[in-house]
Design a protein around this motif. Structure first.
Motif, PDB file in Angstrom:
ATOM      1  N   LEU A 142      -9.113  14.361  -8.184  1.00 40.84           N
ATOM      2  CA  LEU A 142      -8.597  13.772  -6.947  1.00 40.84           C
ATOM      3  C   LEU A 142      -9.703  13.686  -5.911  1.00 40.84           C
ATOM      4  CD1 LEU A 142      -5.181  15.651  -6.807  1.00 40.84           C
ATOM      5  CD2 LEU A 142      -5.559  13.257  -7.411  1.00 40.84           C
ATOM      6  N   PRO A 143      -9.679  12.757  -4.982  1.00 50.41           N
ATOM      7  CA  PRO A 143      -8.656  11.725  -4.838  1.00 50.41           C
ATOM      8  C   PRO A 143      -8.827  10.594  -5.839  1.00 50.41           C
ATOM      9  CG  PRO A 143     -10.374  11.409  -3.208  1.00 50.41           C
ATOM     10  CD  PRO A 143     -10.714  12.672  -3.939  1.00 50.41           C
ATOM     11  N   LEU A 144      -7.691   9.984  -6.195  1.00 48.29           N
ATOM     12  CA  LEU A 144      -7.767   8.754  -6.983  1.00 48.29           C
ATOM     13  C   LEU A 144      -8.304   7.640  -6.086  1.00 48.29           C
ATOM     14  CD1 LEU A 144      -4.353   8.879  -8.882  1.00 48.29           C
ATOM     15  CD2 LEU A 144      -6.630   9.162  -9.880  1.00 48.29           C
ATOM     16  N   PRO A 145      -8.838   6.586  -6.674  1.00 50.80           N
ATOM     17  CA  PRO A 145      -9.396   5.496  -5.853  1.00 50.80           C
ATOM     18  C   PRO A 145      -8.316   4.640  -5.173  1.00 50.80           C
ATOM     19  CG  PRO A 145      -9.547   4.960  -8.181  1.00 50.80           C
ATOM     20  CD  PRO A 145      -9.055   6.372  -8.113  1.00 50.80           C
ATOM     21  N   PRO A 146      -8.720   3.708  -4.300  1.00 48.48           N
ATOM     22  CA  PRO A 146      -7.770   2.827  -3.632  1.00 48.48           C
ATOM     23  C   PRO A 146      -6.929   2.049  -4.647  1.00 48.48           C
ATOM     24  CG  PRO A 146     -10.013   2.433  -2.833  1.00 48.48           C
ATOM     25  CD  PRO A 146     -10.119   3.411  -3.942  1.00 48.48           C
ATOM     26  N   GLY A 147      -5.690   1.738  -4.261  1.00 44.79           N
ATOM     27  CA  GLY A 147      -4.852   0.891  -5.122  1.00 44.79           C
ATOM     28  C   GLY A 147      -4.037   1.660  -6.135  1.00 44.79           C
ATOM     29  N   THR A 148      -4.297   2.960  -6.265  1.00 47.47           N
ATOM     30  CA  THR A 148      -3.515   3.776  -7.188  1.00 47.47           C
ATOM     31  C   THR A 148      -2.310   4.341  -6.432  1.00 47.47           C
ATOM     32  OG1 THR A 148      -4.849   5.661  -6.573  1.00 47.47           O
ATOM     33  CG2 THR A 148      -5.556   4.421  -8.502  1.00 47.47           C
ATOM     34  N   LEU A 149      -1.380   4.949  -7.171  1.00 50.63           N
ATOM     35  CA  LEU A 149      -0.144   5.368  -6.487  1.00 50.63           C
ATOM     36  C   LEU A 149      -0.398   6.518  -5.511  1.00 50.63           C
ATOM     37  CD1 LEU A 149       2.303   7.359  -8.829  1.00 50.63           C
ATOM     38  CD2 LEU A 149      -0.187   7.461  -8.920  1.00 50.63           C
TER      39      LEU A 149
ATOM     40  N   PRO B 181      14.072   6.213 -13.712  1.00 51.53           N
ATOM     41  CA  PRO B 181      12.677   5.753 -13.699  1.00 51.53           C
ATOM     42  C   PRO B 181      11.932   6.208 -12.448  1.00 51.53           C
ATOM     43  CG  PRO B 181      14.165   3.945 -13.192  1.00 51.53           C
ATOM     44  CD  PRO B 181      15.033   5.118 -13.507  1.00 51.53           C
ATOM     45  N   LYS B 182      10.619   6.205 -12.562  1.00 52.27           N
ATOM     46  CA  LYS B 182       9.782   6.599 -11.425  1.00 52.27           C
ATOM     47  C   LYS B 182       9.424   5.355 -10.619  1.00 52.27           C
ATOM     48  CE  LYS B 182       7.194  10.228 -13.828  1.00 52.27           C
ATOM     49  NZ  LYS B 182       6.000  10.436 -14.677  1.00 52.27           N
ATOM     50  N   GLY B 183       9.631   5.398  -9.322  1.00 52.12           N
ATOM     51  CA  GLY B 183       9.306   4.258  -8.467  1.00 52.12           C
ATOM     52  C   GLY B 183       7.872   4.373  -7.958  1.00 52.12           C
ATOM     53  N   VAL B 184       6.959   3.769  -8.702  1.00 54.40           N
ATOM     54  CA  VAL B 184       5.545   3.821  -8.307  1.00 54.40           C
ATOM     55  C   VAL B 184       5.338   2.974  -7.044  1.00 54.40           C
ATOM     56  CG1 VAL B 184       3.225   3.067  -8.989  1.00 54.40           C
ATOM     57  CG2 VAL B 184       4.685   4.300 -10.622  1.00 54.40           C
ATOM     58  N   VAL B 185       4.753   3.591  -6.019  1.00 57.11           N
ATOM     59  CA  VAL B 185       4.508   2.895  -4.755  1.00 57.11           C
ATOM     60  C   VAL B 185       3.065   2.392  -4.742  1.00 57.11           C
ATOM     61  CG1 VAL B 185       4.295   3.216  -2.246  1.00 57.11           C
ATOM     62  CG2 VAL B 185       6.172   4.308  -3.498  1.00 57.11           C
ATOM     63  N   ARG B 186       2.871   1.193  -4.228  1.00 56.80           N
ATOM     64  CA  ARG B 186       1.507   0.654  -4.109  1.00 56.80           C
ATOM     65  C   ARG B 186       1.257   0.328  -2.643  1.00 56.80           C
ATOM     66  NH1 ARG B 186      -0.653   1.413  -8.346  1.00 56.80           N
ATOM     67  NH2 ARG B 186       0.625   0.042  -9.631  1.00 56.80           N
ATOM     68  N   HIS B 187       0.251   0.925  -2.069  1.00 51.74           N
ATOM     69  CA  HIS B 187      -0.083   0.619  -0.680  1.00 51.74           C
ATOM     70  C   HIS B 187      -0.878  -0.686  -0.593  1.00 51.74           C
ATOM     71  CE1 HIS B 187       0.483   4.904   1.173  1.00 51.74           C
ATOM     72  NE2 HIS B 187       1.613   4.307   0.872  1.00 51.74           N
ATOM     73  N   THR B 188      -0.721  -1.351   0.553  1.00 58.42           N
ATOM     74  CA  THR B 188      -1.244  -2.717   0.686  1.00 58.42           C
ATOM     75  C   THR B 188      -2.775  -2.815   0.603  1.00 58.42           C
ATOM     76  OG1 THR B 188       0.668  -3.309   2.024  1.00 58.42           O
ATOM     77  CG2 THR B 188      -1.263  -4.738   2.219  1.00 58.42           C
ATOM     78  N   ALA B 189      -3.481  -2.067   1.432  1.00 58.08           N
ATOM     79  CA  ALA B 189      -4.917  -2.320   1.576  1.00 58.08           C
ATOM     80  C   ALA B 189      -5.711  -1.936   0.326  1.00 58.08           C
ATOM     81  CB  ALA B 189      -5.460  -1.571   2.791  1.00 58.08           C
ATOM     82  N   GLY B 190      -5.438  -0.754  -0.212  1.00 54.52           N
ATOM     83  CA  GLY B 190      -6.164  -0.316  -1.404  1.00 54.52           C
ATOM     84  C   GLY B 190      -5.942  -1.275  -2.561  1.00 54.52           C
ATOM     85  N   HIS B 191      -4.720  -1.782  -2.652  1.00 50.63           N
ATOM     86  CA  HIS B 191      -4.354  -2.746  -3.695  1.00 50.63           C
ATOM     87  C   HIS B 191      -5.238  -3.988  -3.592  1.00 50.63           C
ATOM     88  CE1 HIS B 191      -1.061  -5.736  -5.125  1.00 50.63           C
ATOM     89  NE2 HIS B 191      -1.428  -5.057  -6.195  1.00 50.63           N
ATOM     90  N   LEU B 192      -5.382  -4.506  -2.379  1.00 56.56           N
ATOM     91  CA  LEU B 192      -6.205  -5.704  -2.178  1.00 56.56           C
ATOM     92  C   LEU B 192      -7.664  -5.448  -2.564  1.00 56.56           C
ATOM     93  CD1 LEU B 192      -4.790  -6.834   1.277  1.00 56.56           C
ATOM     94  CD2 LEU B 192      -4.913  -8.292  -0.755  1.00 56.56           C
ATOM     95  N   VAL B 193      -8.192  -4.348  -2.043  1.00 57.82           N
ATOM     96  CA  VAL B 193      -9.628  -4.065  -2.239  1.00 57.82           C
ATOM     97  C   VAL B 193      -9.936  -3.835  -3.716  1.00 57.82           C
ATOM     98  CG1 VAL B 193     -11.475  -2.393  -1.747  1.00 57.82           C
ATOM     99  CG2 VAL B 193      -9.900  -3.108   0.088  1.00 57.82           C
ATOM    100  N   ALA B 194      -9.120  -2.992  -4.351  1.00 57.12           N
ATOM    101  CA  ALA B 194      -9.438  -2.611  -5.729  1.00 57.12           C
ATOM    102  C   ALA B 194      -9.228  -3.771  -6.697  1.00 57.12           C
ATOM    103  CB  ALA B 194      -8.585  -1.412  -6.134  1.00 57.12           C
ATOM    104  N   LEU B 195      -8.102  -4.478  -6.545  1.00 58.31           N
ATOM    105  CA  LEU B 195      -7.855  -5.589  -7.483  1.00 58.31           C
ATOM    106  C   LEU B 195      -8.951  -6.638  -7.376  1.00 58.31           C
ATOM    107  CD1 LEU B 195      -4.021  -6.332  -7.493  1.00 58.31           C
ATOM    108  CD2 LEU B 195      -5.342  -4.912  -9.032  1.00 58.31           C
ATOM    109  N   ASN B 196      -9.324  -6.950  -6.140  1.00 54.18           N
ATOM    110  CA  ASN B 196     -10.355  -7.963  -5.952  1.00 54.18           C
ATOM    111  C   ASN B 196     -11.663  -7.529  -6.622  1.00 54.18           C
ATOM    112  OD1 ASN B 196     -11.168 -10.492  -4.483  1.00 54.18           O
ATOM    113  ND2 ASN B 196     -12.724  -9.058  -3.773  1.00 54.18           N
TER     114      ASN B 196
END
Ligand code: COA
Ligand code: AMP
Length: 630
Positions: A445-452, A246-261
Motif C-alpha cells: 500500500l498505497p495502491l496507485p490511482p484508479g484502484t478501489l 456482491p462487492k460494490g467496487v468504487v472508482r474515484h474520478t480523478a485517479g481513474h482518468l489519470v491511470a487509464l489514460n
C-alpha cells in the motif's frame, strides 16, 4: 526509456510519477497534491482537484478539432448492422441524454443503474452520468432479475437506464421483464426508468415510471459537464466475492482518468486516433475501462462488438472486425481464443483477412494457457501479451508493457508489475517468500490511482477483504509466485471465486442458491478445469433425510434455480447427489481436495480429514460426470 527506467522512476517518487501522468488530463481545478493518506491504510488520489470524466472522454477532443474522428464503431454480426459515431455526435447525444436525466431530477452523486447490451447507447448512458457527476452502476445482461435486485437495493439508484432486449445467438434476452421483475423484488424503487427500445423487441412501458429513451430527450436543454472532486465516485461496479452478496467496487474520478489514460500508450501501445478493440462487455470491468473510458479519454476509436468469437457467423469474426476497422490493438479473453481454436485449429479463417493493421493482442480475465498463446502467435504472427488485473484494480497491474518496451515473454507469466505495484508473495503468517515459492500475492500500500479506495457502503468489508490479513498490503485473492527475474505467476484463487469463460463467479453465491432448494440439506460447489471455459462449476448435493426423490429431477431443478437466481452467465449445468461431503474434523468442507480429484492432479490426504472414505464416493460421483480421470 526501458521498462526498468519507468518502474524505477515510479518507485523513487510515486507521487511525482502520477503528478506527471496527470498532466495529460484537463482539470477544472488542478490537484494540489497527488496522494492523501487518510490513515488506517486508506488512501485517495488527487482528492482536492476538480475534473469531469465526460469532458475528458468526449468534449475535449471536439474542442481540440477532432470532432469528426470516429469515437465509437458499433459492429453487430448478430443484427447484421454497423454504425459509426463521431466525437461531435457523441458529445451532442450524451449532452442531450444528460440534460434529460437532469430534467427528471438526476444530479451529482445520485446513482443510476445501467442494464444494457453491447450497443453504443450503453456507453452514452455511462458518459451521460459522468457528465452530471451521477454515479453509474452497470449490471451485466447475463445476470438474472434477482442479481439486478440485489444491486438495486445496494446502490439505491434514482434512475435505471435499460434496453428493451439483448441478443444472444438464437435467443432474445428479455431485459424489460427482467428489469420489471427486479424492481418488484427490490425494496428500493427507482424514481423512473429510461428504456431504449430496440427494434428486435419493443417493450411495454409502465405508465408514469418508464420513459422512452428518445421521447424523454425531446426539447430538453443539453447538459454541460459538471466538475466533481477528484475523490468523487465515478462508478460502482459489483463483482463476485465469497458470498452471494456482491462487492460494490468504487472508482474515484480523478485517479481513474489519470491511470487509464497512462495505460493506453504505455501498456497498450496506441496513439490518439488509433483503433482499439476490447472484445468484452460493458458489464465487466474490461468493458468499463477498455471499451468505454480509456480509449475515449485517450482519443482513440473504440469498437462496441455485439457478437461472439464463434457462431456469429463463424470463427473468422474477430479477424473480419480487426481487418475491416483497422484495429491496432486487440484485447480479449483466452477462452475466446480457445473457442476459435476449437473451430478453426489450422487458422483457415485467419488467412482470409488482411491483418497488417494489427500490432499486438492482449489477453486477460483468466489464466492464459501456453497452448492458447502459442496457437494465437502461430496464427497471427504478432505479440500475444498475457496481462493480469482485477475489477478492484481497474487496469493492468502485471503486464508486458509493449508501449514502453516488449519484455522477453515467459509463457505462463503475465510478466512484471507495472508502476504503482510493488508485489510480494507472502506465506500465511505474512512473511515474504523467496523466489519460486508459492503464496498469497499482495501489493504494498498505497495502491496507485484508479484502484478501489473502498467498497460501496461497506468500508469494514473492504478492510476485512483486502487489508486485514496482511497489514500494509493489498491482498489480491490470488495465489502464485515470483521468479528470480521478478516475473509473477498467477496460479489460483485463495477464495471461493471461480473464473468461467473469463467471467468471475462466486461458488459461495451458487451454494446459497442450492441450499435454498427444499430437498437440499447441504451442498458444495467447486470449479473444475474445463478445456474451453477454463473452469466450470460442479455442485454436490446432500439431500434431506426422507427426500425420496429421483436424483435426476433434483439436479434439473437446482440447475434451473441457479439460472433463475444468478443467471445464465453462471453456466451452472452439472450437479450430483452424494451421501456426505468430505470435511475436516472442525467441519470445513474440503473443496480444494475435491478440485484436485476432479482435475486429476496430485493431492495429499488432508491430515485433518474427518472420514477419508467419503472421498471415494466423491471420486465416483466425479467420474460419473466425466471428471477425476487420473
Ligand atoms: N446476456 C444474456 N445472457 C448471456 C450474456 C449476456 N450478455 N452473455 C452470456 N450469456 C449467456 C449465454 O447465452 C449462455 O447461455 P446458455 O446457457 O443459454 O447457452 C450463458 O450465459 C453462458 O455464457 P458463456 O459462459 O459466455 O458461454 P457460451 O457458450 O455462450 O460462450 C465463449 C463461450 C467462450 C464463446 C464466450 O464465453 C466468450 O466469448 N467469452 C469471452 C469472455 C469475455 O469476453 N470475458 C470478459 C472478461 S475479459
Ligand atoms: P475480474 O475481477 O473479473 O477481472 O477477475 C479477476 C481475477 O481473474 C483475478 O483475481 C485472477 O484470479 C483472474 N485473472 C485475471 N487475469 C488473469 C491472468 N492474466 N492470469 C491469471 N488469472 C487472471
Amino acid at each position: 526509456m526501458s521498462y526498468q527506467d519507468v518502474y524505477n522512476r515510479w518507485k523513487n517518487d510515486p507521487e511525482a510519477f502520477w503528478m506527471q501522468a496527470a498532466d495529460a488530463i484537463d482539470w477544472d481545478t488542478l490537484p494540489s497534491k497527488a496522494l492523501t493518506d487518510k490513515g488506517d491504510h486508506m488512501y485517495e488520489w488527487f482528492a482536492d482537484a476538480k475534473v469531469n470524466t465526460c469532458w475528458n472522454a468526449v468534449d475535449r477532443h471536439v474542442e481540440a478539432g477532432r470532432g469528426e474522428q470516429t469515437a465509437i464503431i458499433h459492429d453487430s454480426p448478430i443484427t447484421h448492422s454497423k454504425r459509426e459515431i463521431s466525437y461531435v455526435e457523441l458529445r451532442n447525444r450524451v449532452a442531450s441524454l444528460a440534460g434529460a436525466l437532469r430534467a427528471k431530477g438526476v444530479e451529482k452523486g445520485d446513482r443510476v443503474i445501467i442494464y444494457m447490451p453491447m450497443i453504443p447507447e450503453a456507453l452514452e448512458a455511462m458518459l451521460a452520468c459522468a457528465r452530471l457527476g451521477a454515479i453509474h452502476s452497470v449490471v451485466f445482461g447475463g445476470f438474472a432479475a434477482n442479481e439486478l435486485a440485489v444491486r438495486i437495493d445496494d446502490a439505491k439508484p434514482k434512475a435505471i437506464i435499460a434496453a428493451s432486449c439483448g441478443l444472444e445467438p438464437g435467443r432474445v434476452v428479455h431485459y424489460k421483464p427482467l428489469l420489471d421483475g427486479a424492481i418488484d423484488v427490490a425494496t428500493h424503487k427507482p424514481d423512473f426508468c429510461v428504456i431504449f427500445q430496440r427494434e428486435q423487441e419493443v417493450a411495454q412501458l409502465v405508465e408514469g415510471r418508464d420513459f422512452n429513451w428518445h421521447g424523454f430527450q425531446y426539447g430538453v436543454k443539453p447538459a454541460e459537464c459538471v466538475p466533481v472532486e477528484g475523490n468523487h465516485p465515478a462508478y460502482i461496479l459489483y463483482t463476485s466475492g465469497t458470498t452471494g452478496q456482491p462487492k460494490g467496487v468504487v472508482r474515484h474520478t480523478a485517479g481513474h482518468l489519470v491511470a487509464l489514460n497512462w495505460t493506453m500508450k504505455n501498456v497498450f501501445n496506441v496513439d490518439p486516433g488509433d483503433v482499439f478493440w476490447a472484445a468484452s462487455d460493458v458489464g465487466w470491468v474490461v468493458g468499463h475501462s477498455y471499451i468505454t473510458y480509456a480509449p475515449l479519454i485517450h482519443g482513440n476509436t473504440t469498437i462496441v462488438f455485439e457478437g461472439k468469437p464463434v457462431g456469429t457467423p463463424d470463427a473468422g469474426t474477430f479477424w473480419r472486425v480487426i481487418s475491416e476497422h483497422k484495429v491496432k490493438t486487440f484485447f480479449t479473453a483466452p477462452t475466446a481464443f480457445r473457442a476459435v481454436k476449437r473451430e478453426d485449429p489450422k487458422g483457415e479463417f485467419v488467412k482470409k483477412y488482411d491483418l497488417s493493421c494489427l500490432d499486438q493482442v492482449f489477453l486477460a480475465g483468466e489464466r492464459a494457457d501456453p497452448d492458447t498463446i502459442m496457437w494465437a502467435q502461430d496464427q497471427l504472427q504478432k505479440p500475444i501479451i498475457d496481462h493480469w488485473w482485477q475489477t478492484e484494480l481497474g487496469y493492468p497491474a502485471i503486464c508486458n508493457p509493449v508501449g514502453i518496451e516488449l519484455l522477453p515473454v515467459k509463457l505462463g507469466s503475465p510478466s512484471l508489475p507495472m508502476p504503482g505495484y510493488d508485489m510480494k508473495v507472502l506465506d500465511e503468517c505474512g512473511n515474504e517468500l523467496p523466489a519460486g515459492e508459492l503464496g498469497a500475492i499482495v501489493s504494498k500500500l498505497p495502491l496507485p490511482p484508479g484502484t478501489l479506495p473502498t467498497l460501496w457502503n461497506a468500508e469494514d468489508r473492504f478492510k476485512k477483504s483486502y487489508l486485514t490479513n496482511f497489514p500494509g498490503y493489498y491482498e489480491t485473492g490470488d495465489a502464485g509466485m515470483i521468479d528470480e527475474d521478478g516475473y509473477v505467476y498467477i496460479m489460483a484463487r485463495t477464495d471461493d471465486v471461480i473464473n468461467v469463460a473469463g467471467h468471475r463467479l462466486s461458488t459461495g453465491g451458487m451454494e446459497e442458491v442450492l441450499a435454498g432448494h427444499p430437498d437440499v440439506a447441504e451442498c458444495a460447489v467447486i470449479g473444475v478445469a474445463d478445456q474451453l471455459k477454463g473452469q466450470t462449476p460442479v455442485g454436490f448435493l446432500c439431500l434431506n433425510a426422507g427426500a425420496d426423490r429421483d436424483y435426476g429431477e433434483v439436479v434439473k431443478e437446482v440447475v434451473k434455480l441457479v439460472r433463475e437466481k444468478i443467471g445464465p452467465v453462471a453456466a451452472f449445468k452439472l450437479a450430483v447427489v452424494v451421501d456426505r461431503l468430505p470435511k475436516t474434523r472442525s467441519g470445513k468442507i474440503l473443496r480444494g481436495t475435491m478440485v484436485s480429484i476432479a482435475d486429476g492432479t496430485k493431492w495429499k490426504m488432508p491430515a485433518t480429514i474427518d472420514d477419508p472414505v467419503i472421498l471415494d464416493e466423491i471420486t465416483e460421483a466425479l467420474k460419473s460426470l466425466g471428471y477425476a480421470q487420473a
